[in-house]
Design a protein around this motif. Structure first.
Motif, short mmCIF file in Angstrom:
data_model
loop_
_atom_site.label_atom_id
_atom_site.label_comp_id
_atom_site.label_asym_id
_atom_site.label_seq_id
_atom_site.Cartn_x
_atom_site.Cartn_y
_atom_site.Cartn_z
N LYS A 155 32.96 28.04 37.71
CA LYS A 155 34.23 27.31 37.12
C LYS A 155 34.78 28.26 35.89
O LYS A 155 36.10 28.66 35.91
CB LYS A 155 34.07 25.92 36.78
N THR A 156 33.70 28.46 35.05
CA THR A 156 34.21 29.28 33.84
C THR A 156 34.65 30.47 34.05
O THR A 156 35.59 31.14 33.89
CB THR A 156 33.02 29.13 32.68
N LEU A 157 34.17 31.22 35.16
CA LEU A 157 34.71 32.62 35.59
C LEU A 157 35.96 32.51 36.27
O LEU A 157 36.75 32.95 36.14
CB LEU A 157 33.75 32.86 37.06
N GLY A 158 36.19 31.41 36.93
CA GLY A 158 37.38 31.07 37.53
C GLY A 158 38.57 30.82 36.59
O GLY A 158 39.72 31.54 36.79
N GLN A 159 38.20 30.22 35.50
CA GLN A 159 39.01 29.78 34.39
C GLN A 159 39.59 31.02 33.72
O GLN A 159 40.56 31.44 33.41
CB GLN A 159 38.65 29.05 33.31
N PHE A 161 29.42 36.18 42.65
CA PHE A 161 28.23 36.81 43.25
C PHE A 161 27.05 37.41 42.10
O PHE A 161 27.35 38.29 41.22
CB PHE A 161 28.52 38.19 44.03
N GLY A 162 25.82 36.63 41.96
CA GLY A 162 24.84 37.32 41.18
C GLY A 162 23.51 37.28 42.13
O GLY A 162 23.74 37.49 43.25
N SER A 163 22.34 36.69 41.53
CA SER A 163 21.33 36.56 42.26
C SER A 163 21.78 35.38 43.41
O SER A 163 21.31 35.59 44.87
CB SER A 163 20.27 36.07 41.47
N GLY A 164 22.61 34.51 43.12
CA GLY A 164 23.04 33.53 44.18
C GLY A 164 24.43 33.55 44.25
O GLY A 164 25.01 34.92 43.86
N VAL A 165 25.15 32.59 44.81
CA VAL A 165 26.54 32.66 45.44
C VAL A 165 27.39 31.39 44.86
O VAL A 165 26.51 30.16 45.17
CB VAL A 165 26.84 32.83 46.73
N GLY A 166 28.38 31.49 44.15
CA GLY A 166 29.09 30.11 43.85
C GLY A 166 30.66 30.50 43.95
O GLY A 166 31.18 31.57 44.20
N ALA A 167 31.45 29.52 43.82
CA ALA A 167 33.05 29.51 43.94
C ALA A 167 33.69 28.56 43.08
O ALA A 167 32.95 27.52 42.71
CB ALA A 167 33.13 29.53 45.39
N ALA A 194 22.53 38.44 45.92
CA ALA A 194 21.73 39.80 45.65
C ALA A 194 20.31 39.72 45.78
O ALA A 194 19.76 40.60 46.24
CB ALA A 194 22.06 40.27 43.99
N GLU A 195 19.81 38.47 45.30
CA GLU A 195 18.17 38.44 45.50
C GLU A 195 18.05 38.63 47.10
O GLU A 195 17.00 38.98 47.52
CB GLU A 195 17.79 36.97 44.98
N GLY A 203 34.03 38.07 41.90
CA GLY A 203 33.63 38.46 40.46
C GLY A 203 31.99 38.36 40.48
O GLY A 203 31.40 38.05 41.30
N GLY A 204 31.14 38.23 39.22
CA GLY A 204 30.20 38.23 39.06
C GLY A 204 29.48 39.70 39.06
O GLY A 204 29.96 40.55 39.62
N TRP A 205 28.43 39.86 38.32
CA TRP A 205 27.77 41.05 38.28
C TRP A 205 27.64 41.90 39.58
O TRP A 205 27.83 43.18 39.97
CB TRP A 205 26.61 41.31 37.31
#
Length: 465
Positions: free
Chosen positions: A236-240, A259-265, A306-307, A381-383
């Motif tokens: 959510k903070t990335l989205g904002q 997208f990082g080690s895991g995945v969110g939205a 990524a993991e 987004g995400g690294w």
């Protein structure tokens, strides 16, 4: 009979201040004359609000512009030095703490690594090592010599790192804690809010079961009681951040994926203008599929994080660099699959096959977002998402179009975010900034004391105990 409005004069004044502050903040310096049409307020209301904000130091003059035949018009802007915010990203293998002024200029930064190799962070959550923006990302590991999937997220270590990071950035920038508008924190997991403990984090992939993070941070005394903690999911903070300042600016409905080690939205749209985090990474894309780190099977994260990507490459016979962190290993995988133009190297068939299979899983995941939310854009987004980049996204888009309903798919664009890999921290700092604007630029929103009825003092002596 017409219902009586519950809005008070105080509410209207706060809303007017919010409207002026937001317009000046997002649209740059403006004159009093321009603020009227932009906010829908009368010239008298604009004049009153601007007078208040100038007197409080929240707004300052920023030059002037010529007018048609009249005197030059003074331009106004939000004063960058009138407040500060801290943004914290509780990441996969490090905690990043940044101090910003009101214009989101970075004043100080600190990164504190979380253990990834079973060596531990040190007892009690020591301060770690300040950095200038290192990645610090790596595969899952444990702490205290006991490697495990959740060891690095030991609650005491995370709380200690956040406490020490806050103290260090305030010290480095010579900013008193009392000047803070708040501390915003992006975390992995679901964040619930309770009257007793404030923000409580449920992080199944990190081993956090109802962790009262806000209460634990408050008990450290890192900031005064008057400075709020605002804690939310990192997606959510990335989205904002992307919606306020990045690729989502001007878009009314979007999904921002991390997208990082895991995945969110995070979903942004009508009724969710400030964003709503969803556990997209734990949609089932394959029944009885790979074991996910949440404990379930067949989650998207078990194929697309990524993991998981690196683990699948290793299982297929790939050779990630020995001892490399996740970012370096993912770079190696992408280079093997997509050799640089002009290179004599042939694409690595194993890496390419894993990425092409991943593109299909991601396409199915994007199609679910398209069918469920029908967004104008999906922003990545995400690294790890930014590393995968536009080349890999081009292989995902045809799968998304094939799995999604045709009508919404034709109206959804899939693009990369534009704020870089540190956008979660910027978005976290937006949390207190947004709350500050909602209060009309006041540090607290405590209601005024109710006036005492005129009869009460006169009759007070008649009240018997």
């Amino acid at each position: 009979m017409r219902a009586k409005s519950s809005r008070t004069v105080r509410d209207l004044r706060r809303e007017n201040r919010t409207a002026v502050l937001r317009r000046l903040y997002f649209d740059g310096p403006q004159s009093r004359l321009a603020l009227g049409p932009a906010t829908g307020l009368s010239s008298g209301s604009v004049s009153n609000v601007v007078g208040e904000l100038l007197a409080e130091g929240l707004v300052e003059e920023a030059g002037s512009v010529d007018s048609a035949g009249g005197r030059p018009r003074t331009l106004l802007r939000v004063s960058p030095g009138s407040g500060c915010m801290i943004g914290v990203d509780v990441g996969e293998t490090r905690i990043r703490v940044e101090l910003f002024d009101l214009a989101l200029t970075e004043l100080a930064r600190m990164e504190l690594p979380l253990a990834t190799d079973g060596q531990g962070d040190g007892a009690g959550g020591g301060p770690g090592e300040a950095t200038g923006g290192g990645t610090g990302r790596g595969p899952d590991g444990g702490t205290g010599g006991d490697p495990g999937p959740h060891g690095r997220y030991e609650v005491g270590i995370v709380v200690g790192h956040v406490r020490d990071g806050i103290a260090e950035v305030l010290r480095a920038a010579d900013v008193p804690a009392e000047r803070l508008l708040g501390v915003g924190i992006g975390v992995p997991g679901i964040v619930a809010h309770t009257p007793e403990d404030g923000a409580v984090v449920h992080g199944q992939t990190t081993g956090w079961d109802a962790v009262p993070l806000e209460r634990l941070l408050r008990e450290t005394g890192a900031v005064p009681e008057s400075v709020p903690y605002l804690i939310d999911n990192g997606s959510k903070t990335l989205g904002q951040a992307e919606m306020w300042f990045g690729a989502g600016r001007g878009v009314s409905e979007a999904v921002v994926v991390l997208f990082g080690s895991g995945v969110g939205a995070c979903v942004i749209g009508e009724g969710t203008e400030s964003g709503r985090a969803i556990e997209w990474g734990h949609l089932t894309v394959r029944v009885r599929g790979r074991r996910c780190r949440c404990g379930s099977q067949g989650c998207l994260e078990a194929y697309a994080g990524a993991e998981a990507l690196l683990e699948r490459w290793r299982e297929a016979g790939g050779r990630p660099p020995t001892g490399a962190d996740e970012e370096t290993a993912l770079t190696s995988m992408l280079t093997a699959a997509y050799p640089p133009e002009g290179s004599d190297a042939e694409p690595d068939a194993t890496a390419l096959a894993v990425l092409e299979e991943t593109a299909e899983y991601l396409g199915a995941g994007f199609a679910d977002l398209i069918n469920l939310f029908q967004p104008e854009r999906i922003l990545v987004g995400g690294w790890a998402g930014l590393q995968l980049g536009s080349r890999f996204l081009e292989t995902v888009k045809p799968h998304a179009a094939a799995f999604a309903l045709r009508y919404p798919a034709e109206r959804t664009r899939i693009e990369l975010g534009t704020l870089g890999p540190d956008a979660v921290t910027v978005g976290a700092a937006i949390l207190p900034l947004e709350a500050f604007f909602a209060r009309g630029g006041r540090r607290t929103d405590s209601p005024p004391e109710a006036p005492v009825p005129t009869w009460q003092p006169a009759l007070q002596h008649r009240v018997t105990s």
